[in-house]
Structures are given as C-alpha cells and as structure tokens.
Design an enzyme around this catalytic site. Sequence first.
Site, PDB file in Angstrom:
ATOM      1  CB  SER A  22      -0.746   0.076   1.223  1.00  0.00           C
ATOM      2  OG  SER A  22      -1.903  -0.994   1.132  1.00  0.00           O
ATOM      3  CE  LYS A  69      -8.088  -6.106   6.410  1.00  0.00           C
ATOM      4  NZ  LYS A  69      -8.631  -6.674   5.001  1.00  0.00           N
ATOM      5  CG  ASN A  90     -10.392  -1.901   3.887  1.00  0.00           C
ATOM      6  OD1 ASN A  90     -11.479  -0.996   3.749  1.00  0.00           O
ATOM      7  ND2 ASN A  90      -9.718  -2.138   2.798  1.00  0.00           N
ATOM      8  CG  ASP A 105     -10.822  -5.597   1.993  1.00  0.00           C
ATOM      9  OD1 ASP A 105      -9.788  -5.069   1.544  1.00  0.00           O
ATOM     10  OD2 ASP A 105     -10.537  -5.869   3.138  1.00  0.00           O
ATOM     11  CB  THR A 153     -13.187 -25.648   8.550  1.00  0.00           C
ATOM     12  OG1 THR A 153     -11.751 -25.627   8.269  1.00  0.00           O
ATOM     13  CG2 THR A 153     -13.381 -26.044   9.896  1.00  0.00           C
ATOM     14  CD  GLU A 155     -16.224 -27.365  12.296  1.00  0.00           C
ATOM     15  OE1 GLU A 155     -15.398 -26.876  12.816  1.00  0.00           O
ATOM     16  OE2 GLU A 155     -16.666 -28.545  11.666  1.00  0.00           O
ATOM     17  CE1 TYR A 215      -0.271  -9.661  -2.641  1.00  0.00           C
ATOM     18  CE2 TYR A 215      -2.588  -9.671  -2.072  1.00  0.00           C
ATOM     19  CZ  TYR A 215      -1.440  -9.331  -1.645  1.00  0.00           C
ATOM     20  OH  TYR A 215      -1.122  -8.981  -0.653  1.00  0.00           O
TER      21      TYR A 215
HETATM   22  P1  NAP Z   1      -8.022 -16.243   5.975  1.00  0.00           P
HETATM   23  O1  NAP Z   1      -9.079 -15.498   6.517  1.00  0.00           O
HETATM   24  O2  NAP Z   1      -6.993 -17.031   6.492  1.00  0.00           O
HETATM   25  O3  NAP Z   1      -8.992 -17.256   5.269  1.00  0.00           O
HETATM   26  C1  NAP Z   1      -8.248 -18.429   4.275  1.00  0.00           C
HETATM   27  C2  NAP Z   1      -9.282 -19.283   3.839  1.00  0.00           C
HETATM   28  O4  NAP Z   1      -8.655 -20.220   3.028  1.00  0.00           O
HETATM   29  C3  NAP Z   1      -9.852 -20.241   4.802  1.00  0.00           C
HETATM   30  O5  NAP Z   1     -11.480 -20.433   4.352  1.00  0.00           O
HETATM   31  C4  NAP Z   1      -9.294 -21.333   4.627  1.00  0.00           C
HETATM   32  O6  NAP Z   1     -10.149 -22.603   5.036  1.00  0.00           O
HETATM   33  C5  NAP Z   1      -8.883 -21.554   3.303  1.00  0.00           C
HETATM   34  N1  NAP Z   1      -7.659 -22.249   3.006  1.00  0.00           N
HETATM   35  C6  NAP Z   1      -6.538 -22.080   3.139  1.00  0.00           C
HETATM   36  N2  NAP Z   1      -5.635 -23.300   2.826  1.00  0.00           N
HETATM   37  C7  NAP Z   1      -6.527 -23.976   2.483  1.00  0.00           C
HETATM   38  C8  NAP Z   1      -6.404 -25.327   1.990  1.00  0.00           C
HETATM   39  N3  NAP Z   1      -5.242 -25.869   1.746  1.00  0.00           N
HETATM   40  N4  NAP Z   1      -7.468 -26.070   1.522  1.00  0.00           N
HETATM   41  C9  NAP Z   1      -8.609 -25.444   1.722  1.00  0.00           C
HETATM   42  N5  NAP Z   1      -8.975 -24.321   2.066  1.00  0.00           N
HETATM   43  C10 NAP Z   1      -7.650 -23.572   2.450  1.00  0.00           C
HETATM   44  O7  NAP Z   1      -7.001 -15.449   4.668  1.00  0.00           O
HETATM   45  P2  NAP Z   1      -8.000 -14.233   3.848  1.00  0.00           P
HETATM   46  O8  NAP Z   1      -7.451 -12.838   4.611  1.00  0.00           O
HETATM   47  O9  NAP Z   1      -9.477 -14.254   3.742  1.00  0.00           O
HETATM   48  O10 NAP Z   1      -7.045 -14.351   2.596  1.00  0.00           O
HETATM   49  C11 NAP Z   1      -7.220 -15.436   1.652  1.00  0.00           C
HETATM   50  C12 NAP Z   1      -6.282 -15.311   0.362  1.00  0.00           C
HETATM   51  O11 NAP Z   1      -6.684 -13.832  -0.260  1.00  0.00           O
HETATM   52  C13 NAP Z   1      -4.712 -14.882   0.694  1.00  0.00           C
HETATM   53  O12 NAP Z   1      -4.213 -15.505  -0.358  1.00  0.00           O
HETATM   54  C14 NAP Z   1      -4.619 -13.506   0.765  1.00  0.00           C
HETATM   55  O13 NAP Z   1      -3.044 -13.047   0.398  1.00  0.00           O
HETATM   56  C15 NAP Z   1      -5.304 -13.148  -0.264  1.00  0.00           C
HETATM   57  N6  NAP Z   1      -6.089 -11.686  -0.367  1.00  0.00           N
HETATM   58  C16 NAP Z   1      -6.046 -10.772  -1.265  1.00  0.00           C
HETATM   59  C17 NAP Z   1      -6.633  -9.716  -1.405  1.00  0.00           C
HETATM   60  C18 NAP Z   1      -6.762  -8.950  -2.884  1.00  0.00           C
HETATM   61  O14 NAP Z   1      -6.979  -7.699  -2.570  1.00  0.00           O
HETATM   62  N7  NAP Z   1      -6.292  -9.361  -3.898  1.00  0.00           N
HETATM   63  C19 NAP Z   1      -7.120  -9.028  -0.209  1.00  0.00           C
HETATM   64  C20 NAP Z   1      -7.052  -9.925   1.075  1.00  0.00           C
HETATM   65  C21 NAP Z   1      -6.655 -11.231   0.957  1.00  0.00           C
HETATM   66  P3  NAP Z   1     -10.987 -22.966   6.355  1.00  0.00           P
HETATM   67  O15 NAP Z   1     -12.123 -22.230   5.919  1.00  0.00           O
HETATM   68  O16 NAP Z   1     -10.767 -24.472   6.458  1.00  0.00           O
HETATM   69  O17 NAP Z   1     -10.163 -22.150   7.544  1.00  0.00           O
END
Ligand code: NAP
Length: 273
Positions: A22, A69, A90, A105, A153, A155, A215
Amino acid sequence: MAINGATELYGIMGNPVAHSLSPAMHNGAFGALGLNKVYLPFAVQDVAQAMTGFRALGIKGVSVTIPHKQAVIPYLDTIDPVAEKIGAVNTLVINNTAIHGENTDWLGANRALSEKISLKGASVLLLGAGGSARAIGFGLLEAGASLTIASRTPEKGQGLARLLDCPWLPLAEAGTVTADALVNATSMGMGSQQDLLPIARETLANFGVVMDIVYAPLATRLLQEAEKAGCQTIDGLAMLLYQGAAQFELWTGQQAPVEVMRQSLLTSLGYNP
Ligand code: NAP
C-alpha cells in the site's frame, strides 16, 4: 512533492506491515496528482493507543490490515453500514479527531468483477470462509448477486453461510455447482500452496468468469487452468488495486489514478522491469 509544514500524513496499520504494497500504491497516486500527502507503514501492537495517536497527530487517513480489522471498531466514532455488517474495517477516514470506518475490500472485489460481468442477478460460487470471503460475500449480496459458499472447515463455512443466508457445501463438492462466476477467496494458489487448485480443473467450464484474489503469483494455477477452459479471468491485482482506489477516493474526494497505482503495485510485485 517535497515534504514540508503542510504535508498531510496517511498510513497503514498492521502487524507485521513491512511487506505491505500500500505505501508504494498510495505514494505513487499522491505523487501523480501532485498532492502534498505522504503515506507510511505503522507497525501497531496496541490499537487503542494507535487510535489515540492518530487523533492527536492529525493523521488524515489510515488503511487497516491484519490483525486489526475487527479490533479498531470499538474506537470509531462512526462506521459505514456495510462495514458494520461485515464486522471488519480496512479504512479510517479522520476528520479533525472524528474517526469514520469503512470497508473497501468488498468495493474492490465488486469493481474487479463488474469489469467482466453484471453482478445484479448473477450467480456466484465463492470459495473460502475467511476474512476476505466474508467481505466479498457481503459485497456480492449488496450488488444483488446470488451466492453459494464452498469451503474446507464445515463449522466456519456453515457459520458464514448462515450470516449471508446462502447455501454452503464442502470444498470437495464445489465442482458440482454451475454459476456465472467463481471467486477463489482461499489461500490455495499462494506461496507454499502455489500448486494447489481449489476446484477440479475439469469443472472450470461450469463458470463464465473466474476471479482469483491471490496475487502472489498473479498468474495462479487456477487462472491458468480457467483460461484453458475458456473462462474469462480476473487476477488478484484487480481487487487489491480497486480497494486502494476506493480508499484514495474517500481520502481525497478525487478520482484515483488507477493506472499509476496499478504500475506501482506491479513494480512492487516484481513484474515491471
Ligand atoms: P483467511 O482469513 O486466513 O482465510 C483463508 C481461507 O482459505 C479459509 O477459508 C481457509 O479454509 C482456506 N484455505 C487455506 N488453505 C486451504 C487449503 N489448503 N485447502 C482448503 N482451504 C484452504 O485469509 P484471507 O485474509 O481471507 O485471505 C485469503 C487469500 O486472499 C490470501 O491468499 C490473501 O493473500 C488473499 N487476499 C487478497 C486480497 C486482494 O486484494 N487481492 C485481499 C485480501 C486477501 P478454512 O475455512 O478451512 O479455514
């Protein structure tokens, strides 16, 4: 623009924050429009003290990232109704000492998707049930899309589906759904999970548009496979860019220079020579 007595201060609070893209994006935008503003990273541990400090120092705007957040919400004077529903902020817009919270977001995700598809009445399969899925899910409902969630997951996924009043299914069954758009909001495809696909390759033709919010890398395995399957694709830069553009617009009241911001992000990610 040289820093002087009239320079206005903006920043991002998180922990850790040194990896954030950012500062490059927002300083690039301020510079391009000749605005006397600067944007810095703030590694914050104590949210209450940071919020007092923002007020005391006359800071004008702050991006908020993991893990703060939700934690900033009790310290706000006002909150945008969608941010309140999402339960995550955010963006702080600070006017004298009054702090207003927003969530850009979902605005970023909707703008990215809207470049390829009209969201009103569209069906969307959302993969994941983490923080980003939650913001994107509420945003899609705001735009009038109909939603299905698939995640690992039960739940967690069922909890989010209840909040969004939409169907949930296990991630392993995501390929049974046909929808106008698929959004990957899991971390699958990123870093150490780079080789993982969140949905079976053979089922990608069930979707007209595939958006990945991962990304790093930009051309995720999911997007490569989706292109081969004939889907329109949207990479993770688009949401990142447009959530930042919405912040810029909230802070300045001016249209964000999105091309400048895009190039700043690409340079930070190592894609520009
Ligand atoms: P988060 O809260 O940790 O959530 C991650 C999600 O991914 C959860 O639902 C988790 O599953 C799932 N997951 C992770 N590994 C997995 C696997 N091996 N198999 C199945 N499900 C899996 O993370 P977040 O903040 O939402 O971010 C998610 C992704 O988005 C990250 O890669 C982050 O870098 C990216 N992101 C991008 C932007 C953008 O502006 N482009 C913004 C924010 C985040 P469970 O439900 O089982 O926990």
